[in-house]
Write a protein that holds these residues in place. Structure first.
Motif, PDB file in Angstrom:
ATOM      1  N   THR A   1      41.427  37.072  33.685  1.00 47.91           N
ATOM      2  CA  THR A   1      42.748  36.853  34.711  1.00 47.91           C
ATOM      3  C   THR A   1      43.569  37.767  34.675  1.00 47.91           C
ATOM      4  O   THR A   1      43.607  38.741  33.682  1.00 47.91           O
ATOM      5  N   VAL A   2      44.411  38.106  35.921  1.00 49.23           N
ATOM      6  CA  VAL A   2      45.355  39.366  36.071  1.00 49.23           C
ATOM      7  C   VAL A   2      46.614  38.742  36.345  1.00 49.23           C
ATOM      8  O   VAL A   2      46.973  37.755  36.789  1.00 49.23           O
TER       9      VAL A   2
ATOM     10  N   LEU B   1      49.766  38.592  38.568  1.00 42.35           N
ATOM     11  CA  LEU B   1      50.091  38.484  40.000  1.00 42.35           C
ATOM     12  C   LEU B   1      51.379  39.078  40.554  1.00 42.35           C
ATOM     13  O   LEU B   1      52.276  38.454  39.881  1.00 42.35           O
TER      14      LEU B   1
ATOM     15  N   ARG C   1      44.794  38.707  43.892  1.00 39.41           N
ATOM     16  CA  ARG C   1      44.107  39.806  42.836  1.00 39.41           C
ATOM     17  C   ARG C   1      43.395  40.944  43.657  1.00 39.41           C
ATOM     18  O   ARG C   1      42.967  40.308  44.931  1.00 39.41           O
ATOM     19  N   ASN C   2      43.492  42.161  43.600  1.00 37.62           N
ATOM     20  CA  ASN C   2      42.830  43.091  44.414  1.00 37.62           C
ATOM     21  C   ASN C   2      43.533  43.204  45.752  1.00 37.62           C
ATOM     22  O   ASN C   2      42.971  43.714  46.503  1.00 37.62           O
TER      23      ASN C   2
ATOM     24  N   SER D   1      49.333  43.086  43.325  1.00 44.48           N
ATOM     25  CA  SER D   1      48.715  42.601  42.194  1.00 44.48           C
ATOM     26  C   SER D   1      47.784  43.280  41.695  1.00 44.48           C
ATOM     27  O   SER D   1      47.046  44.509  42.097  1.00 44.48           O
ATOM     28  N   GLN D   2      47.161  43.103  40.251  1.00 41.87           N
ATOM     29  CA  GLN D   2      46.158  43.838  39.479  1.00 41.87           C
ATOM     30  C   GLN D   2      44.773  43.959  40.360  1.00 41.87           C
ATOM     31  O   GLN D   2      44.671  42.981  40.823  1.00 41.87           O
ATOM     32  N   HIS D   3      44.186  45.014  39.920  1.00 44.42           N
ATOM     33  CA  HIS D   3      42.797  44.919  40.534  1.00 44.42           C
ATOM     34  C   HIS D   3      41.732  44.527  39.552  1.00 44.42           C
ATOM     35  O   HIS D   3      41.855  44.636  38.210  1.00 44.42           O
ATOM     36  N   SER D   4      40.545  44.179  39.992  1.00 44.03           N
ATOM     37  CA  SER D   4      39.543  43.406  39.120  1.00 44.03           C
ATOM     38  C   SER D   4      38.251  43.629  39.707  1.00 44.03           C
ATOM     39  O   SER D   4      38.116  43.642  41.027  1.00 44.03           O
TER      40      SER D   4
ATOM     41  N   HIS E   1      36.117  38.808  41.996  1.00 45.14           N
ATOM     42  CA  HIS E   1      36.802  38.081  42.935  1.00 45.14           C
ATOM     43  C   HIS E   1      36.044  36.823  43.543  1.00 45.14           C
ATOM     44  O   HIS E   1      35.371  36.941  44.548  1.00 45.14           O
TER      45      HIS E   1
ATOM     46  N   MET F   1      40.559  33.393  41.088  1.00 42.75           N
ATOM     47  CA  MET F   1      41.824  33.652  41.930  1.00 42.75           C
ATOM     48  C   MET F   1      42.502  32.055  41.562  1.00 42.75           C
ATOM     49  O   MET F   1      43.789  32.384  41.486  1.00 42.75           O
TER      50      MET F   1
ATOM     51  N   ASP G   1      44.169  32.614  38.255  1.00 45.40           N
ATOM     52  CA  ASP G   1      45.338  33.645  38.303  1.00 45.40           C
ATOM     53  C   ASP G   1      46.529  32.742  38.741  1.00 45.40           C
ATOM     54  O   ASP G   1      47.522  33.107  38.153  1.00 45.40           O
TER      55      ASP G   1
END
Length: 310
Positions: A35-36, A38, A91-92, A96-99, A102, A107, A110
Motif C-alpha cells: 500500500t502507498v 496517497l 497511486r502512480n 501520490s507515491q509510485h509503485s 497497479h 488502489m 490504498d
C-alpha cells in the motif's frame, strides 16, 4: 448483510481475504509494503459549522488524471451540498507515491488506508473511469464503509475498445523530449507539438500535459509512473477484476454516462445490477467520456440531487 456467505467464501478463496484490514468488513490481504501513501485535497467550510451528519464525498480521478482535475467540481459540490469533499490522487498519479503494482485491489486498499488515517468510518464515493472501477471494487470489498456510490462513465461488465488506444498515449508521452532549463510555458508548447503526432484532440493533449513537471535540476518529466501504468494496463487497468463475481454492494448507486461515449451502455444495467442491485443509470446528452468537464453544470446537478436524496 451486503455480502452473502457464499460470496464471502468465494472471495476468501480467490483473493486471500482477511477481515481485519477493513474496520467492519474486509479487504484483500496485502502486505503493508504494497500500500502507498496517497495525496489528497480536502474541501470543507471554515466560516460555517459543518453538517457532520452527512458522510464526506471521496472523489477518485481517472487514468492519467489527478485530484487537480476535480478542483472546481469539488468546490462546487461542497458549496452546493455542504458536504466535506476529499479528492485523492491515485497511486502512480499526481502527488501520490509510485509503485510497480497497479491493480484495482491495490488502489482500493490504498483508499482504505487513507480513510483509516483520516478516521473516517463512512463515506460516499464518486469515481470517474479508472477511479470509478476503484470505487466499485472498494464498495464490493468493504460495503460497510460506503454510504453511497457514484460511478462516472465506466462499466464493470464491458470495456470500450477505445481504452486500448491508451497504450499509444503511454508510448507517445514516454518519447516526448524537452531540453532542461526552459520556461514551463515553452515546455508545454513543445510537448503539445510532439503529442500531435499521436492525437489531433487538443483537449486530450492539454489533459495529458497537466502531468508535465519540472524537477529541481530544471529537467522535465512526467509525474505519472508511465512504466508501471503500461506494464499493468492490459491485465489489470483495462478490465474489471473477474474474481469479484458473487459479491454485491446493496447501497444507493448511480452510474452517470455520456451519451456520446461507449464506455457504458444502457443495456449494461442488468449485468451491473448483479454487482449493484440498487444501481440506476442516467446519461448526459452531448457528453463524451469526460462528462464532468464537458457538461459540468448538468453533472453537478445530477450528483448533488443524488447525494441529497441518498
Amino acid at each position: 448483510m451486503f455480502i452473502t456467505r457464499i460470496g464471502r467464501q468465494k472471495l476468501f478463496r480467490s483473493l486471500n481475504i482477511i477481515h481485519k484490514t477493513c474496520p467492519r468488513y474486509f479487504s484483500s490481504k496485502l502486505p503493508s509494503s504494497d500500500t502507498v501513501e496517497l495525496a489528497y485535497a480536502s474541501y470543507e467550510s471554515t466560516a460555517d459549522p459543518e453538517d457532520n451528519s452527512q458522510p464526506p464525498l471521496v472523489i477518485l480521478h481517472g487514468l492519467l488524471g489527478s485530484k487537480n482535475n476535480w478542483n472546481s467540481m469539488s468546490k462546487a459540490i461542497h458549496r452546493t451540498t455542504g458536504r466535506k469533499v476529499i479528492s485523492i490522487d491515485a497511486r502512480n498519479h499526481g502527488d501520490s507515491q509510485h509503485s510497480s503494482h497497479h491493480t484495482y485491489v491495490h488502489m482500493a486498499n490504498d483508499i482504505m488506508k487513507l480513510l483509516k488515517k483520516l478516521e473516517l468510518s463512512k463515506v460516499s464515493l464518486l469515481g470517474h473511469s479508472m477511479g470509478g472501477r476503484t470505487a466499485m471494487v472498494l464498495s464490493l470489498l468493504c460495503s460497510d464503509l460506503v454510504s453511497s456510490l457514484i460511478v462516472v462513465d465506466i462499466s464493470p461488465v464491458k470495456t470500450s475498445p477505445q481504452i486500448f488506444s491508451m497504450v499509444n498515449l503511454f508510448d507517445a508521452m514516454s518519447s516526448v523530449d524537452i531540453r532542461p532549463g526552459i520556461a514551463m510555458s515553452k515546455a508545454r508548447r513543445l510537448a503539445d507539438e510532439q503529442l500531435k503526432n499521436i492525437t489531433p484532440d487538443v483537449n486530450l493533449r492539454n489533459f495529458l500535459i497537466t502531468n508535465l513537471v519540472q524537477t529541481n535540476t530544471g529537467a522535465y518529466t512526467w509525474r505519472v509512473n508511465l512504466p508501471a501504468l503500461k506494464d499493468n494496463f492490459q491485465n489489470h487497468i483495462s478490465c474489471f477484476p473477474s474474481n469479484l463475481k458473487g459479491l454485491q454492494y446493496c447501497g444507493p448507486t448511480l452510474f452517470i454516462g455520456g451519451s456520446l461515449s461507449d464506455y457504458i451502455r444502457k443495456n449494461d444495467l442488468k449485468e451491473i445490477q448483479e454487482f449493484f442491485p440498487m444501481a440506476n443509470m442516467v446519461f448526459v446528452e452531448g457528453a463524451g467520456h469526460w462528462v464532468h468537464s464537458q457538461k459540468p453544470e448538468k453533472f453537478l446537478k445530477i450528483v448533488c440531487q443524488f447525494l441529497a436524496e441518498k
